[in-house]
Design an enzyme around this catalytic site. Sequence first.
Site, PDB file in Angstrom:
ATOM      1  N   TYR A 185       0.434  -1.085   0.157  1.00 18.37           N
ATOM      2  CA  TYR A 185       0.308   0.340   0.274  1.00 18.37           C
ATOM      3  C   TYR A 185       0.740   1.060   0.466  1.00 18.37           C
ATOM      4  CZ  TYR A 185      -4.136  -1.682   0.505  1.00 18.37           C
ATOM      5  OH  TYR A 185      -5.757  -2.203   0.667  1.00 18.37           O
ATOM      6  N   LYS A 237       2.667 -15.449   2.387  1.00 20.86           N
ATOM      7  CA  LYS A 237       2.465 -16.102   0.890  1.00 20.86           C
ATOM      8  C   LYS A 237       4.283 -15.955   0.541  1.00 20.86           C
ATOM      9  CE  LYS A 237       1.590 -17.060  -2.897  1.00 20.86           C
ATOM     10  NZ  LYS A 237       0.531 -19.207  -2.991  1.00 20.86           N
ATOM     11  N   ASP A 252      -3.608 -17.846   0.192  1.00 25.29           N
ATOM     12  CA  ASP A 252      -4.524 -18.588  -0.747  1.00 25.29           C
ATOM     13  C   ASP A 252      -4.914 -20.107  -0.293  1.00 25.29           C
ATOM     14  OD1 ASP A 252      -1.676 -20.394  -0.478  1.00 25.29           O
ATOM     15  OD2 ASP A 252      -2.163 -20.467  -3.043  1.00 25.29           O
ATOM     16  N   ASP A 288      -6.456  -6.221   4.218  1.00 27.55           N
ATOM     17  CA  ASP A 288      -7.900  -6.085   3.349  1.00 27.55           C
ATOM     18  C   ASP A 288      -8.909  -7.389   2.062  1.00 27.55           C
ATOM     19  OD1 ASP A 288      -9.368  -4.020   1.736  1.00 27.55           O
ATOM     20  OD2 ASP A 288      -7.993  -4.025   0.130  1.00 27.55           O
ATOM     21  N   ASP A 345     -12.515  -8.969   3.765  1.00 27.03           N
ATOM     22  CA  ASP A 345     -13.806  -8.441   3.481  1.00 27.03           C
ATOM     23  C   ASP A 345     -14.467  -9.739   3.368  1.00 27.03           C
ATOM     24  OD1 ASP A 345     -13.469  -6.013   3.450  1.00 27.03           O
ATOM     25  OD2 ASP A 345     -14.783  -5.972   0.684  1.00 27.03           O
TER      26      ASP A 345
HETATM   27  C1  IPM Z   1      -9.980  -0.708   3.687  1.00 24.23           C
HETATM   28  C2  IPM Z   1     -10.426  -0.329   2.522  1.00 24.23           C
HETATM   29  C3  IPM Z   1      -9.922   0.194   2.419  1.00 24.23           C
HETATM   30  C4  IPM Z   1      -8.228  -0.137   2.413  1.00 24.23           C
HETATM   31  C5  IPM Z   1      -9.297   1.465   0.584  1.00 24.23           C
HETATM   32  C6  IPM Z   1     -10.981   2.507   1.064  1.00 24.23           C
HETATM   33  C7  IPM Z   1      -8.781   2.271   1.109  1.00 24.23           C
HETATM   34  O1  IPM Z   1     -11.379  -1.637   1.532  1.00 24.23           O
HETATM   35  O2  IPM Z   1     -10.268  -0.664   4.835  1.00 24.23           O
HETATM   36  O3  IPM Z   1     -10.213  -2.711   3.864  1.00 24.23           O
HETATM   37  O4  IPM Z   1      -8.292  -1.034   1.151  1.00 24.23           O
HETATM   38  O5  IPM Z   1      -7.646  -0.406   3.333  1.00 24.23           O
HETATM   39 MG    MG Z   2     -10.902  -3.226   2.440  1.00 21.08          MG
END
Ligand code: IPM
Ligand code: MG
Length: 330
Positions: free
Chosen positions: A114, A165, A197, A221, A225
């Site tokens: 990042y 990884k 993975d 990240d 999700d």
């Molecule tokens: C998160 C989001 C952010 C990230 C974006 C909005 C930059 O997806 O907080 O997970 O990638 O960290």
């Molecule tokens: Mg995110």
Amino acid sequence: MLARLELPLEITQAPVGGAGYEASGKPLPDATLSLARDADAILFGAVGDPRFDALERSLRPEQAILGLRKALGLFANLRPAQVHPELVSASALRPEIVAGLDILIVRELTGDIYFGEPKGIRVVDGAEREGFDTMRYRESEVRRIARVAFEAARNRRRKLCSVDKANVLETSQLWREVVVLEAKAYPEVELQHMYVDNCAMQLVRDPKQFDVILTGNLFGDILSDEASMLTGSIGMLPSASLDARGKGLYEPIHGSAPDIAGRGIANPLATILSAAMMLRHSLGQPEAAARIERAVAQALREGYRTADIHSAGGRRVGTEEMGEAVAARL
Ligand code: IPM
Ligand code: MG
């Protein structure tokens, strides 16, 4: 709603993201950053709006959250994924796979690909463009996030899975070595390593095998999700991003959901639960935090459901009504 607990909270609001850009031409206005620096804690609304997608990267709303994380040194991101018993059937997975699920993802938040330099888009061979980013971690960065994860695991079920990884990436090789060294200080915590993975696969195959997952910025990240969907809705999950002294930024892990903006149907629970985490981790009010969490659980038990969790049955309500239902149960 906190008045009854008599918490002396001084609250200031400031624009950020798309609102920041509109107010001052920058996603993270200087005045917002300086307020955030002075605050004990920050409660952050989601950023992102397709209206700003055409702007150059430095002006896009996402830069606000990345900038705050970096400027305030918020390296430790805690993303709990718990399944409320009432919402088991809202999960995309079978009830027996997710019932009772309680995972904590500890994601490193200020390093990795990042923020690694160099990054950019350049012309190669005088002919075509090439995009590049740099994945990098220093030992000290790995060490401090590993400690956060070991401490968390020690207070939970004492299982830590470090995700990397290492079969391909040098960065991960070093990550793994540092985590193994840190583990010596936590003999009571069982440490396991997993490739990212495989972890993505295990999260949907048998998520209850995990207690605390420790990972880097990019992998965290993606995995967070994925983990959120196990719980039925991304609209349920809060998060904390902490610096070395416990100051933190708190935000729902969902985005700004532009497709439903302004319709009064968004789920406010992730934000409400983020405020609870804020009271616990930065403001030293664990009692107040627990009260909020109990109020949320009770509203769910009584059947209040926003659209995103409505497939689990219950009474369908809008954003405001859900917020009021929780406040009334405090
Ligand atoms: C998160 C989001 C952010 C990230 C974006 C909005 C930059 O997806 O907080 O997970 O990638 O960290
Ligand atoms: Mg995110």
